[in-house]
Scaffold this motif. Structure first.
Motif, PDB file in Angstrom:
ATOM      1  N   THR A 143       9.761  15.814   9.357  1.00  0.00           N
ATOM      2  CA  THR A 143      10.662  16.942   9.112  1.00  0.00           C
ATOM      3  C   THR A 143      10.041  17.798   8.013  1.00  0.00           C
ATOM      4  OG1 THR A 143      12.572  15.560   9.636  1.00  0.00           O
ATOM      5  CG2 THR A 143      12.993  17.609   8.441  1.00  0.00           C
ATOM      6  N   PRO A 144       9.914  19.114   8.210  1.00  0.00           N
ATOM      7  CA  PRO A 144       9.203  19.956   7.234  1.00  0.00           C
ATOM      8  C   PRO A 144       9.971  20.148   5.930  1.00  0.00           C
ATOM      9  CG  PRO A 144      10.155  21.316   8.969  1.00  0.00           C
ATOM     10  CD  PRO A 144      10.364  19.886   9.392  1.00  0.00           C
ATOM     11  N   ARG A 145       9.916  19.158   5.078  1.00  0.00           N
ATOM     12  CA  ARG A 145      10.534  19.230   3.754  1.00  0.00           C
ATOM     13  C   ARG A 145       9.894  18.163   2.873  1.00  0.00           C
ATOM     14  NH1 ARG A 145      16.056  15.936   3.039  1.00  0.00           N
ATOM     15  NH2 ARG A 145      15.037  15.741   1.024  1.00  0.00           N
ATOM     16  N   GLU A 146      10.175  18.226   1.597  1.00  0.00           N
ATOM     17  CA  GLU A 146       9.682  17.200   0.665  1.00  0.00           C
ATOM     18  C   GLU A 146      10.767  16.168   0.425  1.00  0.00           C
ATOM     19  OE1 GLU A 146       8.525  17.310  -3.956  1.00  0.00           O
ATOM     20  OE2 GLU A 146       7.085  18.344  -2.643  1.00  0.00           O
ATOM     21  N   TRP A 147      10.386  14.896   0.536  1.00  0.00           N
ATOM     22  CA  TRP A 147      11.347  13.814   0.402  1.00  0.00           C
ATOM     23  C   TRP A 147      11.125  13.074  -0.927  1.00  0.00           C
ATOM     24  CZ3 TRP A 147      15.192  12.580   3.882  1.00  0.00           C
ATOM     25  CH2 TRP A 147      15.119  13.211   5.139  1.00  0.00           C
ATOM     26  N   PRO A 148      12.128  13.083  -1.816  1.00  0.00           N
ATOM     27  CA  PRO A 148      12.014  12.250  -3.023  1.00  0.00           C
ATOM     28  C   PRO A 148      11.914  10.774  -2.640  1.00  0.00           C
ATOM     29  CG  PRO A 148      13.787  13.844  -3.250  1.00  0.00           C
ATOM     30  CD  PRO A 148      13.353  13.889  -1.826  1.00  0.00           C
TER      31      PRO A 148
ATOM     32  N   THR B 161      10.378   4.763  11.308  1.00  0.00           N
ATOM     33  CA  THR B 161      11.496   5.544  10.780  1.00  0.00           C
ATOM     34  C   THR B 161      11.032   6.434   9.638  1.00  0.00           C
ATOM     35  OG1 THR B 161      13.026   3.760  11.371  1.00  0.00           O
ATOM     36  CG2 THR B 161      13.819   5.403   9.806  1.00  0.00           C
ATOM     37  N   LEU B 162      10.199   5.883   8.754  1.00  0.00           N
ATOM     38  CA  LEU B 162       9.662   6.666   7.634  1.00  0.00           C
ATOM     39  C   LEU B 162       8.835   7.839   8.144  1.00  0.00           C
ATOM     40  CD1 LEU B 162       9.053   7.102   4.638  1.00  0.00           C
ATOM     41  CD2 LEU B 162       7.214   5.404   4.831  1.00  0.00           C
ATOM     42  N   LEU B 163       8.002   7.589   9.158  1.00  0.00           N
ATOM     43  CA  LEU B 163       7.172   8.655   9.720  1.00  0.00           C
ATOM     44  C   LEU B 163       8.032   9.741  10.349  1.00  0.00           C
ATOM     45  CD1 LEU B 163       4.402   9.781  10.439  1.00  0.00           C
ATOM     46  CD2 LEU B 163       4.407   8.314  12.463  1.00  0.00           C
ATOM     47  N   SER B 164       9.095   9.345  11.032  1.00  0.00           N
ATOM     48  CA  SER B 164       9.991  10.316  11.646  1.00  0.00           C
ATOM     49  C   SER B 164      10.627  11.214  10.590  1.00  0.00           C
ATOM     50  CB  SER B 164      11.072   9.594  12.451  1.00  0.00           C
ATOM     51  OG  SER B 164      11.952  10.516  13.051  1.00  0.00           O
ATOM     52  N   LEU B 165      11.009  10.647   9.443  1.00  0.00           N
ATOM     53  CA  LEU B 165      11.591  11.438   8.362  1.00  0.00           C
ATOM     54  C   LEU B 165      10.560  12.396   7.765  1.00  0.00           C
ATOM     55  CD1 LEU B 165      13.656   8.650   6.521  1.00  0.00           C
ATOM     56  CD2 LEU B 165      14.567  10.523   7.909  1.00  0.00           C
ATOM     57  N   LEU B 166       9.338  11.914   7.561  1.00  0.00           N
ATOM     58  CA  LEU B 166       8.306  12.741   6.941  1.00  0.00           C
ATOM     59  C   LEU B 166       7.871  13.890   7.838  1.00  0.00           C
ATOM     60  CD1 LEU B 166       6.059   9.999   5.285  1.00  0.00           C
ATOM     61  CD2 LEU B 166       7.565  11.623   4.117  1.00  0.00           C
TER      62      LEU B 166
ATOM     63  N   ALA C  57       9.168  13.606 -12.527  1.00  0.00           N
ATOM     64  CA  ALA C  57      10.076  12.526 -12.902  1.00  0.00           C
ATOM     65  C   ALA C  57      10.578  11.785 -11.680  1.00  0.00           C
ATOM     66  CB  ALA C  57      11.248  13.098 -13.703  1.00  0.00           C
ATOM     67  N   ILE C  58      10.871  12.531 -10.621  1.00  0.00           N
ATOM     68  CA  ILE C  58      11.378  11.906  -9.398  1.00  0.00           C
ATOM     69  C   ILE C  58      10.236  11.667  -8.415  1.00  0.00           C
ATOM     70  CG2 ILE C  58      12.960  12.155  -7.460  1.00  0.00           C
ATOM     71  CD1 ILE C  58      14.731  13.871  -9.185  1.00  0.00           C
ATOM     72  N   GLY C  59       9.394  12.654  -8.244  1.00  0.00           N
ATOM     73  CA  GLY C  59       8.290  12.519  -7.294  1.00  0.00           C
ATOM     74  C   GLY C  59       8.773  12.695  -5.869  1.00  0.00           C
ATOM     75  N   GLY C  60       7.870  13.093  -4.989  1.00  0.00           N
ATOM     76  CA  GLY C  60       8.261  13.292  -3.605  1.00  0.00           C
ATOM     77  C   GLY C  60       7.071  13.185  -2.679  1.00  0.00           C
TER      78      GLY C  60
END
Length: 334
Positions: free
Chosen positions: A17-22, A10-15, A57-60
């Motif tokens: 997607t071409p965007r940065e995830w906090p 599930t994490l790989l599927s989200l990553l 501060a949040i990181g991504g």
């Protein structure tokens, strides 16, 4: 989500997607702590996925291009879209859609669930691709069966119809699929003839992988494309063609099919094509007209004669419309 393999997928599927995830958003989506997310990111990196972390501060996190191609996860819509696109290209010998694309289609269809395979077939049946040239249409399943046999070194059985209409049964050791500007060909060792042969794929009927493995032989020319060219030219008489174009070589090359060769520049705004082809004068005349620039045919005489006939025919085709228009616009003829 406590199941680690399922959470990683599930994490790989989200990553992907071409965007940065906090990290906090990923943790919320997966129902775990930010610390667990960091551990899972490290696991993905160990598996070869290039996950890049940004400071702050949040990181991504985001997935970037790496040195190798790790396994790719697709959702239902993405898988259907790719399969339909590859099928549409594979069904016609479109320039740029080569054996690698057909291998990709074979791999994708092998793992597609039956429900998605049905959606792909339904969507393809409801659409009509716009293609150029006179290439024959091929069932993509024929190509994927052959491509899988080539990759797996597996013997093939199929029915084959020759150009004269003779139907035979063949058993071969498939070597390579080769796409030309208009057609697909299979280069294979024919076990019944005990010799190398080329087969037009649009004449292949119901290919069946037998399951019998074989050690690949070396094609006589060392290259499947060279063998195909030699085979085609050996069967058909060649015509020497010499044409001069009043246009830059780049513009002419972009509008000519690749199999005719590359023109030689004769100036900044001119070039010359000297080649040998088995194409008919009718087909060559149309191809040259599509270059959309002034040109002069030096040889053959048969091409020059056909161009004259074609020009006269096109002029006659516009004569009736021109006469009617003059009658309509001339006040004295109203």
């Amino acid at each position: 989500m406590t199941d680690t393999p399922g959470r990683l997928l599930t994490l790989l599927s989200l990553l992907q997607t071409p965007r940065e995830w906090p990290g906090s958003e990923l943790a919320e989506r997966l129902g775990v702590s930010p610390r667990t997310i960091r551990r899972d990111i490290d696991r993905l990196r160990d598996l070869g996925y290039p996950v890049e972390a940004t400071k702050g501060a949040i990181g991504g996190y985001r997935l970037v291009a790496g040195t190798a191609m790790p396994p790719l996860l697709l959702d239902d819509e993405e898988a259907v879209a790719i399969a339909v696109g590859l099928r549409a290209g594979a069904g016609h010998a479109i320039e740029g859609v080569d054996e690698a694309s057909v291998r990709a289609l074979a791999k994708l269809e092998q793992v597609l669930p039956s429900r998605l395979r049905h959606r792909v077939s339904t969507l393809q049946a409801a659409t009509i691709p716009l293609t150029r040239g006179d290439g024959a249409t091929i069932d993509p399943r024929t190509l994927t069966v052959i491509a899988a046999a080539v990759t797996g070194h597996e013997r093939l059985r199929f029915g084959y119809r020759s150009g004269a209409g003779t139907e035979t049964k063949r058993q071969v050791e498939p070597y390579r699929l080769v796409s030309t500007d208009r057609r697909w060909y299979l280069v294979a060792y024919d076990l019944g003839r005990e010799d190398w042969r080329t087969f037009r794929v649009d004449r292949v009927d119901e290919p069946f992988a037998t399951g019998a493995r074989f050690s690949p032989r070396e094609v006589p020319t060392g290259d499947a494309r060279q063998f195909l060219s030699r085979s085609i030219y050996r069967r058909q008489p060649l015509t020497e063609v010499d044409v001069s174009f009043a246009a830059p070589v780049e513009a002419v090359r972009a509008r000519l099919p690749a199999y005719l060769g590359t023109p030689e520049p004769t100036g900044p705004d001119s070039c010359r094509l000297r080649t040998a082809t088995s194409d008919s004068p009718e087909w060559l005349a149309l191809r040259l007209a599509l270059v959309n620039c002034e040109f002069t045919v030096r040889q053959p005489a048969s091409l020059t004669e056909h161009l004259r006939e074609l020009a006269a025919r096109l002029i006659r085709a516009t004569a009736v419309g021109t006469t009617d228009q003059q009658k309509t616009t001339d006040p004295e003829k109203r």
